[in-house]
Enzyme design. Sequence first.
Site, mmCIF file in Angstrom:
data_model
loop_
_atom_site.group_PDB
_atom_site.id
_atom_site.type_symbol
_atom_site.label_atom_id
_atom_site.label_comp_id
_atom_site.label_asym_id
_atom_site.label_seq_id
_atom_site.Cartn_x
_atom_site.Cartn_y
_atom_site.Cartn_z
ATOM 1 N N SER A 47 28.503 30.682 49.441
ATOM 2 C CA SER A 47 27.913 29.904 48.344
ATOM 3 C C SER A 47 26.696 30.608 47.752
ATOM 4 O O SER A 47 26.343 30.385 46.591
ATOM 5 C CB SER A 47 27.498 28.524 48.861
ATOM 6 O OG SER A 47 26.545 28.641 49.908
ATOM 7 N N HIS A 48 26.048 31.471 48.547
ATOM 8 C CA HIS A 48 24.873 32.196 48.090
ATOM 9 C C HIS A 48 25.125 33.707 48.070
ATOM 10 O O HIS A 48 24.182 34.499 48.007
ATOM 11 C CB HIS A 48 23.672 31.882 48.984
ATOM 12 C CG HIS A 48 23.143 30.502 48.786
ATOM 13 N ND1 HIS A 48 23.858 29.376 49.114
ATOM 14 C CD2 HIS A 48 21.973 30.054 48.279
ATOM 15 C CE1 HIS A 48 23.149 28.302 48.827
ATOM 16 N NE2 HIS A 48 22.007 28.682 48.311
ATOM 17 N N ARG A 52 27.809 34.848 43.220
ATOM 18 C CA ARG A 52 26.741 34.669 42.241
ATOM 19 C C ARG A 52 26.452 35.925 41.418
ATOM 20 O O ARG A 52 25.725 35.862 40.423
ATOM 21 C CB ARG A 52 25.460 34.210 42.944
ATOM 22 C CG ARG A 52 25.577 32.794 43.509
ATOM 23 C CD ARG A 52 24.284 32.316 44.128
ATOM 24 N NE ARG A 52 24.405 30.929 44.581
ATOM 25 C CZ ARG A 52 24.062 29.864 43.865
ATOM 26 N NH1 ARG A 52 23.581 30.024 42.652
ATOM 27 N NH2 ARG A 52 24.198 28.650 44.357
ATOM 28 N N HIS A 120 17.041 32.411 40.466
ATOM 29 C CA HIS A 120 17.523 31.858 41.732
ATOM 30 C C HIS A 120 17.119 32.735 42.916
ATOM 31 O O HIS A 120 17.315 33.946 42.895
ATOM 32 C CB HIS A 120 19.050 31.726 41.672
ATOM 33 C CG HIS A 120 19.626 30.939 42.790
ATOM 34 N ND1 HIS A 120 20.385 31.507 43.790
ATOM 35 C CD2 HIS A 120 19.557 29.622 43.079
ATOM 36 C CE1 HIS A 120 20.764 30.579 44.636
ATOM 37 N NE2 HIS A 120 20.280 29.427 44.238
ATOM 38 N N LEU A 124 17.477 31.197 51.366
ATOM 39 C CA LEU A 124 16.069 31.156 51.759
ATOM 40 C C LEU A 124 15.838 31.727 53.158
ATOM 41 O O LEU A 124 14.756 32.242 53.456
ATOM 42 C CB LEU A 124 15.550 29.720 51.709
ATOM 43 C CG LEU A 124 15.351 29.083 50.334
ATOM 44 C CD1 LEU A 124 14.685 27.713 50.493
ATOM 45 C CD2 LEU A 124 14.527 29.963 49.416
ATOM 46 N N ALA A 179 19.752 22.898 52.919
ATOM 47 C CA ALA A 179 19.508 22.104 51.725
ATOM 48 C C ALA A 179 19.304 20.657 52.139
ATOM 49 O O ALA A 179 19.677 20.247 53.248
ATOM 50 C CB ALA A 179 20.691 22.221 50.768
ATOM 51 N N GLU A 187 28.463 26.045 47.407
ATOM 52 C CA GLU A 187 29.598 25.901 48.311
ATOM 53 C C GLU A 187 30.762 25.201 47.624
ATOM 54 O O GLU A 187 31.930 25.531 47.845
ATOM 55 C CB GLU A 187 29.178 25.130 49.567
ATOM 56 C CG GLU A 187 30.233 25.134 50.655
ATOM 57 C CD GLU A 187 29.695 24.841 52.035
ATOM 58 O OE1 GLU A 187 30.509 24.752 52.966
ATOM 59 O OE2 GLU A 187 28.461 24.708 52.179
ATOM 60 N N LYS A 229 17.604 9.138 54.535
ATOM 61 C CA LYS A 229 16.551 10.050 54.997
ATOM 62 C C LYS A 229 16.621 11.393 54.268
ATOM 63 O O LYS A 229 15.595 11.943 53.869
ATOM 64 C CB LYS A 229 16.666 10.250 56.508
ATOM 65 C CG LYS A 229 16.307 9.017 57.312
ATOM 66 C CD LYS A 229 16.358 9.278 58.808
ATOM 67 C CE LYS A 229 15.961 8.034 59.603
ATOM 68 N NZ LYS A 229 15.988 8.263 61.063
#
Length: 339
Positions: A47-48, A52, A120, A124, A179, A187, A229
């Site tokens: 996904s990252h 991309r 972007h 991280l 996340a 994703e 939460k």
Amino acid sequence: MTAQVLVDSGLAFATAVQALQACGVPADAARTQAELLVEAELCERPSHGLMRLPRVLQRVRSGACDPAARGAGQWRGGSYLEVDGQNGLGPVVANAALDAIQPRARETGVALAAIRRNNHLGMLGWYAERVARAGQVLLALSTSEALVHPWGGRQALVGTNPIAIGVPVAPHPFVLDMATSRVSMGEIHDRAQRGQAIPGDWALDAAGDSTTDPVAAREGAIAPFGGAKGYALGLAFELLVTALTGAAIGRAVKGTLDATEPCNKGDLFLVMQPDSSAAASLSAYLDEIRSCPPAHPDRPVLVPGDRARERRERRLAQGIELPATLWREIQAQADHTPS
């Protein structure tokens, strides 16, 4: 399911660098951007990853991203750096900010970079591991487009708003990267590209109904992780980052999922100098957690970062798995001659 190919990670890195340079990205910036994308693939975070890259290239060509920018920082105090990212490549600007605040943190104990107008950041955890391997603690936060529905709602109003924490621990840094949404939008895009369905609790479609179709989910809203939460935590992060960076918020955020809009989300990096006497006890504590009797004998107890290292070793040996169409597109971009 879309056809997949196994690609050697070294070849993938070299091809990505070539594609970026063919688009006019300086060599050092191309290597930084490509390294981040390939590392995500090695950790099995497609996904990252290289999915991309075509959008990064499109953003450079459209003028939404300035590949030569490194960001401009201004100190508000001894430990607070405001950074105008100048629409640069996300990891290039972020690394420059870290280079500025890490020495300050060694002197003062803590230093913060508040970044706006940066593209972007990608995974991280890549930054958290970098800082932790240098012997410092990192807390990283970033915001995104409104992609997540509030708890009990049916419309996307909150960002995925990830957090990463890196702590120097022997023999490997502790790295948390997550996340505040059930999954990242990347994703869902990856599942759509691979022709795979998504679980029914991941997202809603544009009408606000649960869907297993990743294409429909792209037009709808992702669920917050952990119910109320996760929603509350994601909302708190969005308010915190926006308050300190002056970035856009909510549905006004653009630029990480399109090819033309200037990126206006916010990023925060907080680097802290740890107590050196704590290192041994931290390592012993994590070992104690790993030795906890597992609920399922074939699934040992892990701590954040363990699974990513296992996946990375496997992918280094076997190659990274990419949709064949994506790999052909990257190769074609790499064959282009700069104009």
